[in-house]
Design a protein around this motif. Structure first.
Motif, PDB file in Angstrom:
ATOM      1  N   GLN A  37       0.475  -1.104  -0.046  1.00 42.77           N
ATOM      2  CA  GLN A  37       0.383  -0.238   0.004  1.00 42.77           C
ATOM      3  C   GLN A  37       0.599   1.192   0.165  1.00 42.77           C
ATOM      4  O   GLN A  37       0.939   2.057  -0.398  1.00 42.77           O
ATOM      5  CB  GLN A  37      -1.490   0.019   1.170  1.00 42.77           C
ATOM      6  CG  GLN A  37      -1.928  -0.914   0.942  1.00 42.77           C
ATOM      7  CD  GLN A  37      -3.050  -1.048   2.134  1.00 42.77           C
ATOM      8  OE1 GLN A  37      -2.706  -1.062   3.431  1.00 42.77           O
ATOM      9  NE2 GLN A  37      -3.737  -2.143   2.609  1.00 42.77           N
ATOM     10  N   PHE A  38       1.969   1.443   0.744  1.00 43.63           N
ATOM     11  CA  PHE A  38       2.937   2.710   0.824  1.00 43.63           C
ATOM     12  C   PHE A  38       3.169   2.785  -0.526  1.00 43.63           C
ATOM     13  O   PHE A  38       3.457   3.564  -0.649  1.00 43.63           O
ATOM     14  CB  PHE A  38       3.716   2.927   1.819  1.00 43.63           C
ATOM     15  CG  PHE A  38       5.319   2.603   1.167  1.00 43.63           C
ATOM     16  CD1 PHE A  38       5.417   4.492   2.052  1.00 43.63           C
ATOM     17  CD2 PHE A  38       6.484   2.738   0.979  1.00 43.63           C
ATOM     18  CE1 PHE A  38       6.540   5.092   1.694  1.00 43.63           C
ATOM     19  CE2 PHE A  38       7.302   3.078   0.333  1.00 43.63           C
ATOM     20  CZ  PHE A  38       7.526   4.767   0.628  1.00 43.63           C
ATOM     21  N   VAL A  59       0.761   3.022 -12.748  1.00 46.88           N
ATOM     22  CA  VAL A  59       1.288   3.284 -11.692  1.00 46.88           C
ATOM     23  C   VAL A  59       1.757   1.403 -11.114  1.00 46.88           C
ATOM     24  O   VAL A  59       2.981   1.894 -10.402  1.00 46.88           O
ATOM     25  CB  VAL A  59      -0.076   3.565 -10.152  1.00 46.88           C
ATOM     26  CG1 VAL A  59       0.878   3.026  -8.841  1.00 46.88           C
ATOM     27  CG2 VAL A  59      -0.271   4.550 -10.697  1.00 46.88           C
ATOM     28  N   ALA A  60       1.444   0.535 -11.689  1.00 46.49           N
ATOM     29  CA  ALA A  60       2.110  -0.811 -11.186  1.00 46.49           C
ATOM     30  C   ALA A  60       3.256  -0.481 -12.055  1.00 46.49           C
ATOM     31  O   ALA A  60       3.984  -0.785 -11.216  1.00 46.49           O
ATOM     32  CB  ALA A  60       0.844  -1.589 -11.793  1.00 46.49           C
ATOM     33  N   VAL A  67      -0.315  -5.893 -11.607  1.00 46.50           N
ATOM     34  CA  VAL A  67      -1.118  -4.735 -12.848  1.00 46.50           C
ATOM     35  C   VAL A  67      -2.899  -4.965 -11.603  1.00 46.50           C
ATOM     36  O   VAL A  67      -3.123  -4.576 -11.232  1.00 46.50           O
ATOM     37  CB  VAL A  67      -1.305  -4.908 -14.258  1.00 46.50           C
ATOM     38  CG1 VAL A  67      -2.731  -4.016 -14.244  1.00 46.50           C
ATOM     39  CG2 VAL A  67      -0.155  -4.293 -14.619  1.00 46.50           C
ATOM     40  N   LYS A  68      -2.686  -6.374 -11.362  1.00 46.66           N
ATOM     41  CA  LYS A  68      -4.430  -7.475 -11.048  1.00 46.66           C
ATOM     42  C   LYS A  68      -4.116  -6.861  -9.753  1.00 46.66           C
ATOM     43  O   LYS A  68      -4.613  -6.217  -8.653  1.00 46.66           O
ATOM     44  CB  LYS A  68      -4.318  -8.898 -11.388  1.00 46.66           C
ATOM     45  CG  LYS A  68      -4.801  -8.856 -12.965  1.00 46.66           C
ATOM     46  CD  LYS A  68      -5.318 -10.394 -13.534  1.00 46.66           C
ATOM     47  CE  LYS A  68      -5.464 -10.129 -14.979  1.00 46.66           C
ATOM     48  NZ  LYS A  68      -6.010 -11.726 -14.909  1.00 46.66           N
ATOM     49  N   MET A  69      -3.207  -7.288  -8.919  1.00 49.35           N
ATOM     50  CA  MET A  69      -2.371  -7.320  -7.254  1.00 49.35           C
ATOM     51  C   MET A  69      -2.433  -5.700  -7.236  1.00 49.35           C
ATOM     52  O   MET A  69      -3.305  -5.261  -6.233  1.00 49.35           O
ATOM     53  CB  MET A  69      -1.414  -7.981  -7.113  1.00 49.35           C
ATOM     54  CG  MET A  69      -0.729  -7.472  -6.079  1.00 49.35           C
ATOM     55  SD  MET A  69      -0.298  -6.347  -4.960  1.00 49.35           S
ATOM     56  CE  MET A  69       1.163  -6.310  -6.677  1.00 49.35           C
ATOM     57  N   ALA A  70      -2.155  -4.430  -8.057  1.00 49.54           N
ATOM     58  CA  ALA A  70      -2.063  -3.072  -7.609  1.00 49.54           C
ATOM     59  C   ALA A  70      -3.656  -2.863  -8.009  1.00 49.54           C
ATOM     60  O   ALA A  70      -4.270  -2.181  -7.614  1.00 49.54           O
ATOM     61  CB  ALA A  70      -1.210  -2.468  -9.224  1.00 49.54           C
ATOM     62  N   SER A  71      -4.384  -3.044  -8.611  1.00 51.71           N
ATOM     63  CA  SER A  71      -5.361  -2.790  -8.595  1.00 51.71           C
ATOM     64  C   SER A  71      -6.291  -3.119  -7.564  1.00 51.71           C
ATOM     65  O   SER A  71      -6.964  -2.037  -6.937  1.00 51.71           O
ATOM     66  CB  SER A  71      -5.733  -3.709 -10.393  1.00 51.71           C
ATOM     67  OG  SER A  71      -7.476  -3.670  -9.969  1.00 51.71           O
ATOM     68  N   THR A  76      -8.051  -0.624  -2.087  1.00 49.99           N
ATOM     69  CA  THR A  76      -7.982  -0.785  -0.712  1.00 49.99           C
ATOM     70  C   THR A  76      -7.540   0.722  -0.336  1.00 49.99           C
ATOM     71  O   THR A  76      -8.010   1.447   0.670  1.00 49.99           O
ATOM     72  CB  THR A  76      -7.043  -1.450   0.048  1.00 49.99           C
ATOM     73  OG1 THR A  76      -7.508  -2.762  -0.320  1.00 49.99           O
ATOM     74  CG2 THR A  76      -6.984  -1.500   1.579  1.00 49.99           C
ATOM     75  N   LEU A  77      -6.361   1.304  -1.247  1.00 50.13           N
ATOM     76  CA  LEU A  77      -6.120   2.684  -0.785  1.00 50.13           C
ATOM     77  C   LEU A  77      -7.854   3.863  -0.872  1.00 50.13           C
ATOM     78  O   LEU A  77      -8.139   5.001  -0.191  1.00 50.13           O
ATOM     79  CB  LEU A  77      -4.965   2.906  -2.137  1.00 50.13           C
ATOM     80  CG  LEU A  77      -3.937   2.382  -1.129  1.00 50.13           C
ATOM     81  CD1 LEU A  77      -3.185   2.806  -1.826  1.00 50.13           C
ATOM     82  CD2 LEU A  77      -3.257   2.626  -0.020  1.00 50.13           C
TER      83      LEU A  77
END
Length: 142
Positions: A37-38, A59-60, A67-71, A76-77
């Motif tokens: 998250q950071f 951003v990813a 990319v999927k995990m980043a999404s 969450t953010l």
């Protein structure tokens, strides 16, 4: 003949990475962010600060994450009120990211906490040698 674990660079790097991740997690715990998250908040904040309105893919890529995990993490953010995800008018499948006021306050504080943890963790490394080595290892084609 295989190297012993104590002589294997990969094995030592694995253990170093685990220890470093624990230190970063401890530094971020009081702030309420996980390490990933950071990273995604900091990358979004930095890109926004540079005048960019990045999509999730940008951003990813900046963060070096899937990319999927980043999404999922960016959602969450968003739920935490730290970023806003807006539909890109030029591509409705894409989401543009903007750090909120709360995210703009938290990002520099979290970066400062991580930089302090990094400085303490890497203090034993010879000054001026670690970053060039890490750059060569991370990006051998540069």
């Amino acid at each position: 003949m295989p190297l012993s674990p104590g002589e294997s660079p990969g094995f030592l790097l694995w253990h170093t990475t685990l220890r470093w991740q624990r230190e970063i997690a401890a530094a971020l715990a009081p702030i309420g962010l996980t390490h990933v998250q950071f990273v995604l908040l900091a990358c979004t904040w930095w890109l926004n600060k540079e005048g960019e309105h990045p999509n999730q893919l940008a951003v990813a890529r900046q963060a070096g994450t899937d990319v999927k995990m980043a999404s999922q993490v960016l959602r969450t953010l968003e739920l935490k009120g730290l970023i806003e995800r807006e539909v890109d008018p030029s591509d409705t499948r894409s989401k543009r990211l903007r750090v909120t006021e709360a995210g703009s306050e938290l990002a520099p504080r979290s970066i400062e906490a991580v930089e302090l943890a990094d400085a303490q963790f890497f203090e034993p490394a010879p000054a001026g040698e670690l970053v060039p080595l890490l750059k060569r290892l991370a990006h051998p084609s540069d």
